[in-house]
Scaffold this motif. Structure first.
Motif, PDB file in Angstrom:
ATOM      1  N   TYR A  11       0.842  -1.201   0.000  1.00  0.00           N
ATOM      2  CA  TYR A  11       0.000   0.000   0.000  1.00  0.00           C
ATOM      3  C   TYR A  11       0.873   1.245   0.000  1.00  0.00           C
ATOM      4  O   TYR A  11       0.546   2.232  -0.656  1.00  0.00           O
ATOM      5  CB  TYR A  11      -0.946  -0.003   1.208  1.00  0.00           C
ATOM      6  N   TRP A  15       0.276   4.292  -2.533  1.00  0.00           N
ATOM      7  CA  TRP A  15      -0.233   5.580  -2.058  1.00  0.00           C
ATOM      8  C   TRP A  15       0.165   6.768  -2.931  1.00  0.00           C
ATOM      9  O   TRP A  15      -0.707   7.541  -3.337  1.00  0.00           O
ATOM     10  CB  TRP A  15       0.158   5.787  -0.597  1.00  0.00           C
ATOM     11  N   HIS A  82      -7.289  -1.572  -8.295  1.00  0.00           N
ATOM     12  CA  HIS A  82      -6.873  -1.825  -6.914  1.00  0.00           C
ATOM     13  C   HIS A  82      -7.981  -1.399  -5.943  1.00  0.00           C
ATOM     14  O   HIS A  82      -7.837  -0.405  -5.231  1.00  0.00           O
ATOM     15  CB  HIS A  82      -5.584  -1.058  -6.615  1.00  0.00           C
ATOM     16  N   TRP A  85      -7.065  -1.149  -1.886  1.00  0.00           N
ATOM     17  CA  TRP A  85      -6.109  -0.079  -1.612  1.00  0.00           C
ATOM     18  C   TRP A  85      -6.703   1.281  -1.964  1.00  0.00           C
ATOM     19  O   TRP A  85      -6.412   2.279  -1.314  1.00  0.00           O
ATOM     20  CB  TRP A  85      -4.815  -0.302  -2.363  1.00  0.00           C
TER      21      TRP A  85
END
Length: 117
Positions: A11, A15, A82, A85
């Motif tokens: 993650y 990000w 995703h 996430w």
């Protein structure tokens, strides 16, 4: 490269990419508005015993966020590649915005985009 084609080890790697997909302040604010509105409608409905109102959270949240990607940002939502996430990223992004850290998000997006043309 589309979100579904990108791979991330964690993650933490994902990000900066997620933030970059929200590089325009308008996109971030549409996300915040849609998410908080959906949450408010869902909470109201649940408090009134109307469980179907819980559907407002994803419908209003995604229903406002996704078009912002197409019309404002000119990209596809990271959710498509995703989903877990992206949900976590949305929560983190909104927390940062609510605590006055939107400029930090803009800097993260700018840096990632400069490093990944």
């Amino acid at each position: 490269m589309a979100a579904a084609e990108r791979t991330f080890e964690s993650y933490e790697d994902f990000w900066p990419y997620y933030v970059a997909m929200h590089s325009r302040a308008a996109t971030r604010w549409v996300h915040l508005t849609g998410t908080l509105t959906g949450l408010a409608v869902a909470a109201y409905g649940l408090a009134r015993g109307r469980k179907r109102y819980a559907l407002a959270f994803p419908l209003i949240g995604y229903g406002t966020a996704w078009p912002a990607h197409f019309w404002i940002e000119g990209n596809n939502p990271a959710t498509f590649g995703h989903p877990a996430w992206s949900l976590r990223g949305d929560a983190q992004m909104i927390r940062m915005m609510l605590t006055g850290r939107d400029a930090e998000l803009a800097e993260t997006a700018e840096k990632w985009l400069a490093e990944n043309p």
